[in-house]
Design a protein around this motif. Structure first.
Motif, PDB file in Angstrom:
ATOM      1  N   ALA A 137      -7.017  23.842 -19.826  1.00  0.00           N
ATOM      2  CA  ALA A 137      -8.201  23.474 -20.601  1.00  0.00           C
ATOM      3  C   ALA A 137      -8.967  24.723 -21.007  1.00  0.00           C
ATOM      4  N   PRO A 179     -13.108  16.080 -20.025  1.00  0.00           N
ATOM      5  CA  PRO A 179     -12.262  16.133 -18.825  1.00  0.00           C
ATOM      6  C   PRO A 179     -13.007  16.545 -17.564  1.00  0.00           C
ATOM      7  N   LEU A 183      -7.383  31.951 -11.925  1.00  0.00           N
ATOM      8  CA  LEU A 183      -8.666  31.241 -11.936  1.00  0.00           C
ATOM      9  C   LEU A 183      -9.754  32.100 -11.322  1.00  0.00           C
ATOM     10  N   PHE A 210      -4.412  21.300  -6.988  1.00  0.00           N
ATOM     11  CA  PHE A 210      -5.515  21.426  -6.042  1.00  0.00           C
ATOM     12  C   PHE A 210      -5.457  20.359  -4.964  1.00  0.00           C
ATOM     13  N   ALA A 241      -9.751  22.776 -11.728  1.00  0.00           N
ATOM     14  CA  ALA A 241      -8.521  21.980 -11.810  1.00  0.00           C
ATOM     15  C   ALA A 241      -8.102  21.807 -13.270  1.00  0.00           C
ATOM     16  N   GLN A 242      -9.075  21.582 -14.156  1.00  0.00           N
ATOM     17  CA  GLN A 242      -8.724  21.399 -15.567  1.00  0.00           C
ATOM     18  C   GLN A 242      -8.344  22.732 -16.220  1.00  0.00           C
ATOM     19  N   LEU A 243      -8.988  23.806 -15.784  1.00  0.00           N
ATOM     20  CA  LEU A 243      -8.587  25.129 -16.286  1.00  0.00           C
ATOM     21  C   LEU A 243      -7.140  25.412 -15.914  1.00  0.00           C
ATOM     22  N   HIS A 293      -8.476  13.495  -8.120  1.00  0.00           N
ATOM     23  CA  HIS A 293      -9.877  13.514  -8.556  1.00  0.00           C
ATOM     24  C   HIS A 293     -10.052  14.138  -9.936  1.00  0.00           C
ATOM     25  N   GLN A 294      -8.978  14.693 -10.504  1.00  0.00           N
ATOM     26  CA  GLN A 294      -9.126  15.321 -11.819  1.00  0.00           C
ATOM     27  C   GLN A 294      -8.659  14.392 -12.939  1.00  0.00           C
ATOM     28  N   LEU A 295      -8.162  13.188 -12.598  1.00  0.00           N
ATOM     29  CA  LEU A 295      -7.680  12.260 -13.631  1.00  0.00           C
ATOM     30  C   LEU A 295      -8.847  11.809 -14.492  1.00  0.00           C
ATOM     31  N   PHE A 296      -8.622  11.698 -15.801  1.00  0.00           N
ATOM     32  CA  PHE A 296      -9.750  11.279 -16.645  1.00  0.00           C
ATOM     33  C   PHE A 296      -9.353  10.453 -17.853  1.00  0.00           C
ATOM     34  N   ILE A 299     -15.914  12.922 -16.967  1.00  0.00           N
ATOM     35  CA  ILE A 299     -15.398  11.639 -16.476  1.00  0.00           C
ATOM     36  C   ILE A 299     -15.035  11.714 -14.994  1.00  0.00           C
ATOM     37  N   PRO A 300     -14.249  12.735 -14.569  1.00  0.00           N
ATOM     38  CA  PRO A 300     -13.995  12.819 -13.123  1.00  0.00           C
ATOM     39  C   PRO A 300     -15.279  12.986 -12.311  1.00  0.00           C
ATOM     40  N   ASN A 338      -2.650  21.208 -24.152  1.00  0.00           N
ATOM     41  CA  ASN A 338      -3.451  22.431 -24.118  1.00  0.00           C
ATOM     42  C   ASN A 338      -2.607  23.669 -24.383  1.00  0.00           C
ATOM     43  N   PHE A 386      -2.196  15.970 -21.034  1.00  0.00           N
ATOM     44  CA  PHE A 386      -3.318  16.905 -21.216  1.00  0.00           C
ATOM     45  C   PHE A 386      -2.875  18.367 -21.101  1.00  0.00           C
TER      46      PHE A 386
END
Lengths: 283, 285
Positions: free
Chosen positions: A201, A217, B58, B91, A195-197, B96-99, A220-221, B113, B109
């Protein structure tokens, strides 16, 4: 300190993937069917026996015994050997230390501080054999026993500790939950990483500080989700009236069958042979 | 209409060399036109999510080629980061990806990037938050104190802030209440109508697909089995049910009535269209 923890976690995630200990190999065999208590006790006896031998015929006995059990367990040999990979470095390191710095009478080679003696070679061989058999012996146990069976057996074997107020059941429960969560957390890490990629990221480039920062990132999740899962699980256990070990019955109670007694008998024979070899065989 | 993305003979196999290989995608050929709203449906394990992950690089297809804007994304000098900026992927359970510590920082974010200047980053993330209807008073709070629906919208804003040309959403309405679902669907419609973003929506709800999609792609066991306009696809009620899917409830009613001899066209697929057609038919008889 924080940085060290972060990189350790990164290392851990990579290691869990290729470590054999803790990986169950599913198949039908006599060894798989044995009571898990038998397997734990046998493994312990086997490991202790490795440190009792003082001559090479003892290790031949240990190797033969081990090979017979591998044959019976139907686990492919390469799976068992895979368990050695993570300790390869340690193995070579201890072997080298023993070889180079054991004092003795029969000097074979001498150069400065390095002295190789006959005693050193013997000690190195014993040390390496002990380590190898120790690791592959215990990975054979975990390959043929599920983590749940193992914790069940440990709980049963340690139940006497209850009398000195050690919460054996609770510790065993925590262990099995922790084991159960390892694959879930790995999967979760994979998901969050993707998800971050997808949000651009970058975990691969940059110096070490940059790379550790780029783990935030993910971590923390991951922590948030671990806490959420723990909470859900606690609630689910609570709502099913879980109240600890007292008076709790088992779905699959551990019960010795005839093959377990045979296994104990074979183990006894092994111990007798061990004593005979130690006492009467000179080399 | 120009083609924004094209897949040629794409196959994907999981776990090559591990002994438990599993073919997730088989020979997929697809063309995605710019500005389209595509509904991607299929039973659990049919390969929808894998396909979504191939689109922004991905996962790497085992065989086959994928072209974005006419360029092969598997070329050695292809800039994957720019692809991930152009093809946004939301997704399942994106909250669930919040940080980050605040909503605004989390949305920033993605654009940060991409290496954009600060002003551009701030502008983009503010616009993205407006697009998903997050009010100004929520911008500086922690994302973890928001409600489920709000978290979901913030997470979607996090992808939108990268200003993708193609947006892929993997069941973005899962686990939301009806109001939350409605909000997300309206956001998607706005994105397509006002921002001209191409959208691929993976969903289990045939009602939503019927109402929003221009084109439906049906997958089963890693293959595309049906493809076309919703009103064409939903004629294949039996085939869809065979692979564990269905048709919208209103379509079911119409099919039933047609079997009884009623003269109602297949072309009405949303609940409102169906109600109108049935009303007209009732007036006639």
């Amino acid at each position: 300190m924080f940085i060290v923890v972060l990189s350790l976690i990164e290392l851990e995630i990579n290691m869990i993937r290729d470590i054999t200990i803790g990986q169950y190999y599913q198949t039908e065999s006599v060894i798989h069917k044995l009571d898990s208590r038998v397997k734990i006790i046998a493994t312990l006896v086997y490991i202790i026996s490795l440190f009792c031998f003082n001559n090479f015929s003892g290790y031949i006995l240990a190797a033969l015994f081990f090979l017979c059990i591998v044959k019976l367990s139907k686990v492919p040999f390469k799976f068992i050997v895979k368990g050695l990979k993570p300790i390869m470095f340690m193995l070579i390191f201890t072997a080298a230390l023993n070889l180079l710095w054991t004092p003795g009478e029969h000097i074979l080679f001498e150069a400065g501080v390095i002295v190789i003696t006959l005693e050193g070679i013997k000690k190195m061989a014993f040390m390496a054999l002990r380590l190898i058999f120790l690791i592959i012996g215990s990975s054979l146990m975990t390959l043929t026993t599920t983590p749940n069976q193992l914790t069940d057996a440990i709980e049963h074997l340690l139940r006497l500790l209850n009398y000195i107020k050690v919460p054996v059941h609770e510790v065993a429960m925590m262990m099995s939950i922790a084991l159960r969560f390892i694959p879930i957390l790995i999967e979760e890490t994979d998901k969050i990483m993707k998800a971050q990629l997808a949000r651009g990221a970058d975990f691969e480039s940059g110096n070490i500080i940059h790379r550790i920062k780029s783990m935030i990132p993910i971590l923390i999740p991951l922590f948030v989700s671990a806490a959420r899962r723990a909470n859900d699980l606690a609630l689910a256990m609570d709502s099913r009236c879980y109240h600890g070990g007292r008076g709790r019955t088992k779905m699959k109670p551990l019960k010795y069958k005839s093959c377990d007694f045979i296994a104990y008998f074979i183990l006894l024979c092994y111990i007798v042979l061990l004593i005979i070899i130690r006492k009467f065989v000179p080399f | 209409m120009s083609i924004i993305m094209q897949l040629e003979n794409v196959s994907y196999i999981y776990g090559i060399g591990s002994g438990h290989e599993k073919q997730a995608l088989k020979n997929i050929n697809l063309k995605i036109n710019a500005g389209e709203f595509i509904g991607l449906v299929g039973h659990t394990g049919s390969g929808k999510s894998t396909l979504a992950q191939l689109l922004n690089g991905l996962e790497h297809a085992t065989t086959g080629e994928i072209y974005y804007d006419g360029r092969n994304i598997y070329d050695k000098d292809y800039d994957m980061k720019s692809l991930r900026g152009n093809v946004g992927l939301v997704f399942q359970y994106p909250e669930h990806q919040l940080f980050e510590a605040t909503v605004e920082e989390d949305v920033q974010f993605g654009p940060r990037n991409l290496g954009l200047p600060l002003l551009e980053v701030e502008l983009r993330s503010y616009n993205a938050l407006k697009m998903v209807g997050i009010s100004d008073d929520l911008i500086d709070v922690s994302p973890f104190v928001l409600s489920g629906g709000q978290k979901r919208r913030v997470a979607i804003a996090g992808v939108l802030a990268m200003q993708p040309k193609l947006l892929v959403l993997d069941e973005p309405m899962a686990g939301l209440d009806p109001t939350g679902r409605e909000e997300i669907l309206n956001i998607l419609r706005n994105l397509r109508d006002k921002q001209k973003i191409t959208i691929i929506l993976i969903s289990h709800s045939m009602e939503d697909i019927a109402e929003y999609a221009d084109r439906v792609i049906v997958m089963n066991k890693g293959e595309v089995v049906l493809e076309g306009e919703p009103k064409k696809i939903f004629q294949f009620e039996e085939e869809l049910e065979k692979i564990g899917l269905g048709v919208p409830q209103s379509t079911k009613v119409i099919h039933r009535l047609r079997k009884m001899g009623a003269d109602i066209p297949y072309s009405c697929i949303t609940a409102e269209e169906s109600a109108g057609a049935i009303y007209k038919w009732l007036q006639r008889v």
